[in-house]
Design a protein around this motif. Structure first.
Motif, mmCIF file in Angstrom:
data_model
loop_
_atom_site.group_PDB
_atom_site.id
_atom_site.type_symbol
_atom_site.label_atom_id
_atom_site.label_comp_id
_atom_site.label_asym_id
_atom_site.label_seq_id
_atom_site.Cartn_x
_atom_site.Cartn_y
_atom_site.Cartn_z
ATOM 1 N N UNK A 76 35.058 -88.305 1.322
ATOM 2 C CA UNK A 76 34.169 -87.426 2.097
ATOM 3 C C UNK A 76 33.106 -86.791 1.207
ATOM 4 N N UNK A 77 33.489 -86.434 -0.005
ATOM 5 C CA UNK A 77 32.529 -85.833 -0.934
ATOM 6 C C UNK A 77 31.442 -86.845 -1.315
ATOM 7 N N UNK A 78 31.830 -88.104 -1.468
ATOM 8 C CA UNK A 78 30.847 -89.147 -1.825
ATOM 9 C C UNK A 78 29.866 -89.384 -0.687
ATOM 10 N N UNK A 79 30.375 -89.338 0.545
ATOM 11 C CA UNK A 79 29.517 -89.552 1.703
ATOM 12 C C UNK A 79 29.114 -91.008 1.871
ATOM 13 N N UNK A 80 28.345 -91.273 2.911
ATOM 14 C CA UNK A 80 27.909 -92.638 3.208
ATOM 15 C C UNK A 80 27.107 -93.220 2.049
ATOM 16 N N UNK A 81 26.121 -92.468 1.570
ATOM 17 C CA UNK A 81 25.253 -92.976 0.507
ATOM 18 C C UNK A 81 26.031 -93.214 -0.783
ATOM 19 N N UNK A 82 26.946 -92.313 -1.076
ATOM 20 C CA UNK A 82 27.762 -92.469 -2.282
ATOM 21 C C UNK A 82 28.621 -93.717 -2.222
ATOM 22 N N UNK A 83 29.251 -93.969 -1.071
ATOM 23 C CA UNK A 83 30.089 -95.160 -0.923
ATOM 24 C C UNK A 83 29.240 -96.420 -0.987
ATOM 25 N N UNK A 84 28.041 -96.357 -0.395
ATOM 26 C CA UNK A 84 27.144 -97.508 -0.467
ATOM 27 C C UNK A 84 26.691 -97.786 -1.903
ATOM 28 N N UNK A 85 26.568 -96.733 -2.684
ATOM 29 C CA UNK A 85 26.124 -96.918 -4.074
ATOM 30 C C UNK A 85 27.137 -97.704 -4.895
ATOM 31 N N UNK A 86 28.391 -97.746 -4.430
ATOM 32 C CA UNK A 86 29.429 -98.520 -5.125
ATOM 33 C C UNK A 86 29.383 -100.002 -4.721
ATOM 34 N N UNK A 87 28.607 -100.309 -3.694
ATOM 35 C CA UNK A 87 28.490 -101.701 -3.257
ATOM 36 C C UNK A 87 29.005 -101.972 -1.859
ATOM 37 N N UNK A 88 29.479 -100.945 -1.146
ATOM 38 C CA UNK A 88 29.941 -101.134 0.226
ATOM 39 C C UNK A 88 28.749 -101.295 1.167
ATOM 40 N N UNK A 89 28.916 -102.108 2.192
ATOM 41 C CA UNK A 89 27.898 -102.197 3.230
ATOM 42 C C UNK A 89 27.895 -100.882 4.009
ATOM 43 N N UNK A 90 26.846 -100.669 4.786
ATOM 44 C CA UNK A 90 26.769 -99.459 5.602
ATOM 45 C C UNK A 90 27.975 -99.353 6.527
ATOM 46 N N UNK A 91 28.335 -100.452 7.167
ATOM 47 C CA UNK A 91 29.455 -100.431 8.106
ATOM 48 C C UNK A 91 30.772 -100.091 7.410
ATOM 49 N N UNK A 92 31.010 -100.688 6.249
ATOM 50 C CA UNK A 92 32.248 -100.406 5.516
ATOM 51 C C UNK A 92 32.273 -98.960 5.032
ATOM 52 N N UNK A 93 31.127 -98.447 4.632
ATOM 53 C CA UNK A 93 31.052 -97.036 4.225
ATOM 54 C C UNK A 93 31.376 -96.136 5.409
ATOM 55 N N UNK A 94 30.861 -96.480 6.589
ATOM 56 C CA UNK A 94 31.133 -95.697 7.799
ATOM 57 C C UNK A 94 32.616 -95.755 8.162
ATOM 58 N N UNK A 95 33.205 -96.920 8.066
ATOM 59 C CA UNK A 95 34.641 -97.060 8.358
ATOM 60 C C UNK A 95 35.476 -96.187 7.403
ATOM 61 N N UNK A 96 35.117 -96.225 6.125
ATOM 62 C CA UNK A 96 35.856 -95.451 5.115
ATOM 63 C C UNK A 96 35.746 -93.952 5.382
ATOM 64 N N UNK A 97 34.534 -93.504 5.722
ATOM 65 C CA UNK A 97 34.321 -92.076 6.022
ATOM 66 C C UNK A 97 35.057 -91.666 7.292
ATOM 67 N N UNK A 98 35.051 -92.520 8.305
ATOM 68 C CA UNK A 98 35.743 -92.216 9.555
ATOM 69 C C UNK A 98 37.239 -92.068 9.311
ATOM 70 N N UNK A 99 37.792 -92.972 8.506
ATOM 71 C CA UNK A 99 39.212 -92.908 8.152
ATOM 72 C C UNK A 99 39.515 -91.620 7.388
ATOM 73 N N UNK A 100 38.679 -91.294 6.416
ATOM 74 C CA UNK A 100 38.882 -90.083 5.617
ATOM 75 C C UNK A 100 38.834 -88.835 6.489
ATOM 76 N N UNK A 101 37.901 -88.795 7.432
ATOM 77 C CA UNK A 101 37.804 -87.636 8.331
ATOM 78 C C UNK A 101 39.069 -87.482 9.174
#
Length: 221
Positions: A76-101
């Motif tokens: 959650x602290x990394x956020x969508x942009x942070x997760x994308x910066x690691x190489x995740x697609x937008x959709x995968x970043x959204x899935x990860x954030x949704x799960x974390x929430x």
């Protein structure tokens, strides 16, 4: 940490099936890494969907290095942009954030999933965005170390079955026959079938019809 199994499972499968016995004896003991942190494992599997093993390994290393520890709070602290910066697609970043929430809000209880039977655990995991049945089954095996996972949706397991038992195709009926035979240690059988499918035993081939070859059913149409 590796998937835990030993002589009990190996000897059971060898007694139940002479062809699998040959495979087990040729390959020997298999060390397959597991991640017993359920939150981390779910995110890891989201990361790895529809990309090569090499890409998955590289991206996951960046995720772990970037987050320090893969937790709901760190995602959650990394956020969508942070997760994308690691190489995740937008959709995968959204899935990860949704799960974390959901975990952070108490809507998804990680401890409760551990207490569930296999099918109930699969149902709980597939309620998450981005987690299908096959992914849930892999989480059961490679995180929760459930002993009796046998995934019909896994193409490599189907390939391994064709190679070991000389089938041209694996339909649901054949698959269930092997599930019954290998139960209650289907997870260990899966490990060996994956190895076979990956070419662990020289000379074993896939008996699936080659592309462009019509099956008997197709010829009759």
């Amino acid at each position: 940490m590796y998937f835990q199994y030993g002589s009990t499972e190996m000897e059971y499968l060898k007694k139940k099936d002479p062809k699998l016995k040959e495979v087990i004896e040729k390959i020997g003991f298999i060390e397959k890494e597991v991640d017993t942190d359920l939150f981390s494992a779910v995110v890891h599997h989201i990361v790895g969907q529809q990309i090569s093993m090499k890409a998955q390994k590289a991206i996951w290393k960046r995720v772990c290095d970037g987050l320090g520890k893969v937790t709901a709070a760190s995602v959650l602290e990394a956020g969508i942009e942070g997760m994308q910066s690691f190489g995740l697609s937008l959709r995968k970043a959204e899935y990860s954030l949704d799960f974390a929430r959901k975990v952070q809000a108490g809507e998804f209880d990680l401890e409760e999933v551990w207490e569930k039977e296999d099918q109930e655990a699969i149902q709980a995991l597939t309620s998450l965005k981005g987690i299908g049945v096959w992914t849930a089954e892999m989480i059961l095996l490679f995180c929760m170390e459930r002993p009796n996972v046998f995934s019909y949706d896994d193409l490599a397991i189907q390939r391994g079955l064709r190679m070991v038992y000389h089938h041209r195709q694996i339909d649901k009926k054949k698959f269930e026959k092997y599930r019954r035979r290998f139960s209650p240690y289907c997870s260990v059988a899966s490990l060996y079938l994956w190895e076979v499918a990956g070419g662990a035993i020289e000379g074993m081939k896939d008996y699936a019809p080659k592309k462009g070859t019509k099956t008997s059913f197709q010829k009759s149409q």
